[in-house]
Scaffold this active site. Structure first.
Site, short mmCIF file in Angstrom:
data_model
loop_
_atom_site.label_atom_id
_atom_site.label_comp_id
_atom_site.label_asym_id
_atom_site.label_seq_id
_atom_site.Cartn_x
_atom_site.Cartn_y
_atom_site.Cartn_z
CG ASP A 37 -9.77 -5.15 -6.76
OD1 ASP A 37 -8.82 -5.72 -6.20
OD2 ASP A 37 -9.66 -4.57 -7.87
CB ILE A 38 -10.28 -0.03 -8.41
CG1 ILE A 38 -10.80 1.22 -9.09
CG2 ILE A 38 -9.03 -0.56 -9.09
CD1 ILE A 38 -9.89 2.43 -8.93
CG ASN A 93 -1.89 -12.34 -5.43
OD1 ASN A 93 -1.97 -13.55 -5.53
ND2 ASN A 93 -2.72 -11.52 -6.05
CD GLU A 101 -1.20 -6.27 -10.36
OE1 GLU A 101 -2.06 -5.41 -10.10
OE2 GLU A 101 -1.29 -7.07 -11.30
CB VAL A 102 -1.05 -2.91 -4.07
CG1 VAL A 102 -1.06 -1.84 -2.99
CG2 VAL A 102 -1.73 -2.40 -5.34
CG HIS A 106 -3.81 -6.53 -1.01
ND1 HIS A 106 -2.54 -6.04 -1.20
CD2 HIS A 106 -4.13 -7.20 -2.15
CE1 HIS A 106 -2.11 -6.40 -2.38
NE2 HIS A 106 -3.05 -7.12 -2.99
CG MET A 107 -7.76 -12.14 2.34
SD MET A 107 -8.50 -12.72 3.88
CE MET A 107 -7.01 -13.11 4.79
CG HIS A 108 -7.30 -10.22 -3.85
ND1 HIS A 108 -7.60 -9.34 -4.87
CD2 HIS A 108 -5.95 -10.15 -3.70
CE1 HIS A 108 -6.49 -8.79 -5.32
NE2 HIS A 108 -5.47 -9.26 -4.63
P1 AMP Z 1 -2.36 -7.72 -5.95
O1 AMP Z 1 -1.99 -8.20 -7.33
O2 AMP Z 1 -2.75 -8.84 -5.02
O3 AMP Z 1 -1.31 -6.81 -5.38
O4 AMP Z 1 -3.71 -6.91 -6.15
C1 AMP Z 1 -3.85 -5.53 -6.01
C2 AMP Z 1 -5.31 -5.21 -6.19
O5 AMP Z 1 -5.54 -3.88 -5.81
C3 AMP Z 1 -5.80 -5.35 -7.66
O6 AMP Z 1 -6.88 -6.30 -7.69
C4 AMP Z 1 -6.27 -3.93 -8.00
O7 AMP Z 1 -7.40 -3.92 -8.84
C5 AMP Z 1 -6.54 -3.35 -6.64
N1 AMP Z 1 -6.44 -1.89 -6.54
C6 AMP Z 1 -5.38 -1.13 -6.92
N2 AMP Z 1 -5.63 0.17 -6.68
C7 AMP Z 1 -6.88 0.23 -6.12
C8 AMP Z 1 -7.71 1.29 -5.64
N3 AMP Z 1 -7.32 2.56 -5.69
N4 AMP Z 1 -8.92 0.97 -5.14
C9 AMP Z 1 -9.34 -0.32 -5.10
N5 AMP Z 1 -8.59 -1.36 -5.52
C10 AMP Z 1 -7.38 -1.10 -6.03
#
Ligand code: AMP
Length: 122
Positions: A37-38, A93, A101-102, A106-108
């Site tokens: 994660d960035i 999420n 957000e994205v 994705h799984m954190h």
């Molecule tokens: P969510 O709130 O579950 O959608 O989390 C999206 C995650 O994607 C956040 O933790 C961001 O920090 C991460 N993220 C967004 N853009 C990038 C990227 N280019 N490279 C790595 N992680 C990213």
């Protein structure tokens, strides 16, 4: 498409899959990709994503079982390899109330420290 969902062409995670945006890759196979994660929330914080665009967990059906199983099965292996020896938290999420957000599934996988309470109880 649901609100806030990007199409595969301009989806940031699809761009990472295609190598158009740099990422610190941790694992890759034909179904899934894992990268750091960035904005890490803990010493270990990776995201496991399907290589094919799926907006969210709410958009998954029976046809996604293999990919979802791969994502879940990879989590403990990656956590261990990255040094989260005391356990870890997985978070998916989903949608507005899940504060996604994205809009690419994705799984954190978060660990390397005590990750705190699961969620605020109001
Ligand atoms: P969510 O709130 O579950 O959608 O989390 C999206 C995650 O994607 C956040 O933790 C961001 O920090 C991460 N993220 C967004 N853009 C990038 C990227 N280019 N490279 C790595 N992680 C990213």
């Amino acid at each position: 498409m649901t609100s806030g969902e990007a199409g595969a062409a301009d989806c940031v995670f699809c761009r990472i899959v295609r190598g158009e945006i740099p990422a610190r890759r941790a694992y890759e196979d034909e179904l899934v990709l894992a990268f750091h994660d960035i904005r890490p929330a803990a010493p270990v914080h990776v995201l496991i994503i399907p290589k094919a665009h799926v907006a969210s967990l709410a958009d998954c059906g029976a046809g996604h079982d293999a990919m979802l199983g791969r994502m879940l099965g990879l989590a403990p292996r990656l956590a261990r390899e990255l040094g989260a020896t005391g356990g870890f938290r997985t978070i998916v999420n989903t949608g507005r109330d899940g504060r996604q957000e994205v809009y690419h599934l994705h799984m954190h996988v978060i660990g390397g420290r005590d990750t705190g309470p699961m969620i605020a109880r109001t």
